[in-house]
Design a protein around this motif. Structure first.
Motif, PDB file in Angstrom:
ATOM      1  N   ALA A  64       4.463 -10.543  -2.223  1.00 12.41           N
ATOM      2  CA  ALA A  64       5.898 -10.831  -2.160  1.00 12.41           C
ATOM      3  C   ALA A  64       6.379 -11.248  -3.544  1.00 12.41           C
ATOM      4  CB  ALA A  64       6.189 -11.941  -1.144  1.00 12.41           C
ATOM      5  N   ALA A  65       7.604 -10.867  -3.856  1.00 14.05           N
ATOM      6  CA  ALA A  65       8.182 -11.245  -5.144  1.00 14.05           C
ATOM      7  C   ALA A  65       8.980 -12.540  -5.036  1.00 14.05           C
ATOM      8  CB  ALA A  65       9.076 -10.131  -5.658  1.00 14.05           C
ATOM      9  N   GLY A  66       9.296 -12.931  -3.804  1.00 12.85           N
ATOM     10  CA  GLY A  66      10.059 -14.153  -3.604  1.00 12.85           C
ATOM     11  C   GLY A  66       9.955 -14.637  -2.172  1.00 12.85           C
ATOM     12  N   TYR A  67      10.444 -15.856  -1.966  1.00 13.35           N
ATOM     13  CA  TYR A  67      10.367 -16.488  -0.646  1.00 13.35           C
ATOM     14  C   TYR A  67      11.581 -17.399  -0.529  1.00 13.35           C
ATOM     15  CZ  TYR A  67       7.780 -18.465   3.388  1.00 13.35           C
ATOM     16  OH  TYR A  67       7.347 -18.844   4.637  1.00 13.35           O
ATOM     17  N   VAL A  68      12.401 -17.161   0.503  1.00 16.37           N
ATOM     18  CA  VAL A  68      13.587 -17.970   0.734  1.00 16.37           C
ATOM     19  C   VAL A  68      13.487 -18.574   2.128  1.00 16.37           C
ATOM     20  CG1 VAL A  68      16.111 -17.951   0.960  1.00 16.37           C
ATOM     21  CG2 VAL A  68      15.001 -16.529  -0.781  1.00 16.37           C
ATOM     22  N   THR A  77       0.819  -1.210   0.000  1.00 22.78           N
ATOM     23  CA  THR A  77       0.000   0.000   0.000  1.00 22.78           C
ATOM     24  C   THR A  77       0.855   1.263   0.000  1.00 22.78           C
ATOM     25  OG1 THR A  77      -1.745  -1.158   1.193  1.00 22.78           O
ATOM     26  CG2 THR A  77      -1.804   1.238   1.258  1.00 22.78           C
ATOM     27  N   LEU A  78       1.851   1.324   0.876  1.00 18.61           N
ATOM     28  CA  LEU A  78       2.671   2.529   1.040  1.00 18.61           C
ATOM     29  C   LEU A  78       3.682   2.721  -0.080  1.00 18.61           C
ATOM     30  CD1 LEU A  78       3.471   2.249   4.858  1.00 18.61           C
ATOM     31  CD2 LEU A  78       1.962   3.928   3.766  1.00 18.61           C
ATOM     32  N   CYS A  79       4.289   1.649  -0.505  1.00 19.88           N
ATOM     33  CA  CYS A  79       5.389   1.718  -1.476  1.00 19.88           C
ATOM     34  C   CYS A  79       5.266   0.577  -2.478  1.00 19.88           C
ATOM     35  CB  CYS A  79       6.730   1.620  -0.756  1.00 19.88           C
ATOM     36  SG  CYS A  79       6.968   2.830   0.541  1.00 19.88           S
ATOM     37  N   PRO A  80       4.315   0.653  -3.378  1.00 20.40           N
ATOM     38  CA  PRO A  80       4.085  -0.473  -4.286  1.00 20.40           C
ATOM     39  C   PRO A  80       5.273  -0.810  -5.174  1.00 20.40           C
ATOM     40  CG  PRO A  80       2.726   1.427  -4.882  1.00 20.40           C
ATOM     41  CD  PRO A  80       3.383   1.755  -3.597  1.00 20.40           C
ATOM     42  N   GLY A  81       6.221   0.107  -5.363  1.00 21.28           N
ATOM     43  CA  GLY A  81       7.384  -0.163  -6.195  1.00 21.28           C
ATOM     44  C   GLY A  81       8.504  -0.909  -5.490  1.00 21.28           C
ATOM     45  N   VAL A  82       8.405  -1.034  -4.165  1.00 13.87           N
ATOM     46  CA  VAL A  82       9.442  -1.729  -3.396  1.00 13.87           C
ATOM     47  C   VAL A  82       9.210  -3.230  -3.507  1.00 13.87           C
ATOM     48  CG1 VAL A  82      10.368  -2.129  -1.080  1.00 13.87           C
ATOM     49  CG2 VAL A  82       9.791   0.188  -1.799  1.00 13.87           C
ATOM     50  N   LYS A  83      10.244  -3.947  -3.885  1.00 15.99           N
ATOM     51  CA  LYS A  83      10.141  -5.404  -3.990  1.00 15.99           C
ATOM     52  C   LYS A  83      10.413  -6.022  -2.619  1.00 15.99           C
ATOM     53  CE  LYS A  83      11.459  -5.476  -8.830  1.00 15.99           C
ATOM     54  NZ  LYS A  83      10.139  -5.631  -9.355  1.00 15.99           N
ATOM     55  N   THR A  84       9.701  -7.105  -2.318  1.00 12.55           N
ATOM     56  CA  THR A  84       9.841  -7.769  -1.019  1.00 12.55           C
ATOM     57  C   THR A  84      10.081  -9.257  -1.216  1.00 12.55           C
ATOM     58  OG1 THR A  84       8.303  -6.175  -0.041  1.00 12.55           O
ATOM     59  CG2 THR A  84       8.747  -8.164   1.221  1.00 12.55           C
ATOM     60  N   ILE A  85      11.076  -9.758  -0.485  1.00 10.93           N
ATOM     61  CA  ILE A  85      11.358 -11.188  -0.437  1.00 10.93           C
ATOM     62  C   ILE A  85      11.178 -11.630   1.006  1.00 10.93           C
ATOM     63  CG2 ILE A  85      13.096 -12.993  -0.695  1.00 10.93           C
ATOM     64  CD1 ILE A  85      14.397 -11.206  -2.872  1.00 10.93           C
ATOM     65  N   ILE A  86      10.343 -12.628   1.216  1.00 10.03           N
ATOM     66  CA  ILE A  86      10.188 -13.215   2.538  1.00 10.03           C
ATOM     67  C   ILE A  86      11.382 -14.129   2.796  1.00 10.03           C
ATOM     68  CG2 ILE A  86       8.779 -14.714   4.004  1.00 10.03           C
ATOM     69  CD1 ILE A  86       7.444 -12.006   3.435  1.00 10.03           C
ATOM     70  N   VAL A  87      12.005 -13.976   3.962  1.00  4.66           N
ATOM     71  CA  VAL A  87      13.102 -14.852   4.397  1.00  4.66           C
ATOM     72  C   VAL A  87      12.644 -15.436   5.725  1.00  4.66           C
ATOM     73  CG1 VAL A  87      15.540 -15.027   4.991  1.00  4.66           C
ATOM     74  CG2 VAL A  87      14.801 -13.382   3.253  1.00  4.66           C
ATOM     75  N   SER A  88      12.202 -16.687   5.705  1.00  9.35           N
ATOM     76  CA  SER A  88      11.523 -17.242   6.865  1.00  9.35           C
ATOM     77  C   SER A  88      11.855 -18.715   7.084  1.00  9.35           C
ATOM     78  CB  SER A  88      10.004 -17.095   6.672  1.00  9.35           C
ATOM     79  OG  SER A  88       9.296 -17.648   7.751  1.00  9.35           O
TER      80      SER A  88
END
Length: 133
Positions: free
Chosen positions: A100-104, A73-84
């Protein structure tokens, strides 16, 4: 072109430090900031430029998946990868659905993180095979 600005968000200080050291091998990356919870991240997103967020799921104050929704919502251009460490398909699918764009998986972070970051930065998505489809 400048370095890729990365935020690391994980409640474990030692893991953040290890991730920082791992990513320091790549000159194109710069750790712009680190946070122990999603609430700190969300407040900082409005103040500092970031290209990529590496985000844990299980954290205090604001769960990682809630933070992921707010990033979209705040920064739709920021890519996010979950590291969990959460390897259950339901978490991977929710992360995908929330943007999320990825998950590691943390167990595979030293092998997989940099290649996943490179794919995500090139516009691809990248999720574990346990959740293919």
């Amino acid at each position: 072109m400048g370095k890729i600005q990365i935020f690391i968000v994980d409640d474990h200080t030692d893991f953040r430090k290890a991730l920082r050291q791992h990513l320091a091998r790549e000159e194109k990356f710069e750790i712009a900031n680190e946070f122990a919870d999603g609430e700190q991240l969300v407040m900082a997103l409005c103040e500092k430029k970031c290209d990529l967020v590496l985000l844990d799921i299980s954290m205090p104050l604001m769960y990682g998946l809630e933070a992921l929704k707010r990033i979209r919502t705040l920064c739709p251009g920021v890519k996010t990868i979950i590291v969990s460490g959460r390897r259950e398909n339901e978490y991977i699918e929710i992360a995908r659905r929330y943007g999320a764009a990825g998950y590691v998986l943390k167990d595979d972070v030293y092998r997989d993180l940099i290649p996943v970051i490179e794919k995500v930065l090139s516009g691809e998505t990248c999720f574990p095979q346990c959740c293919a489809g």
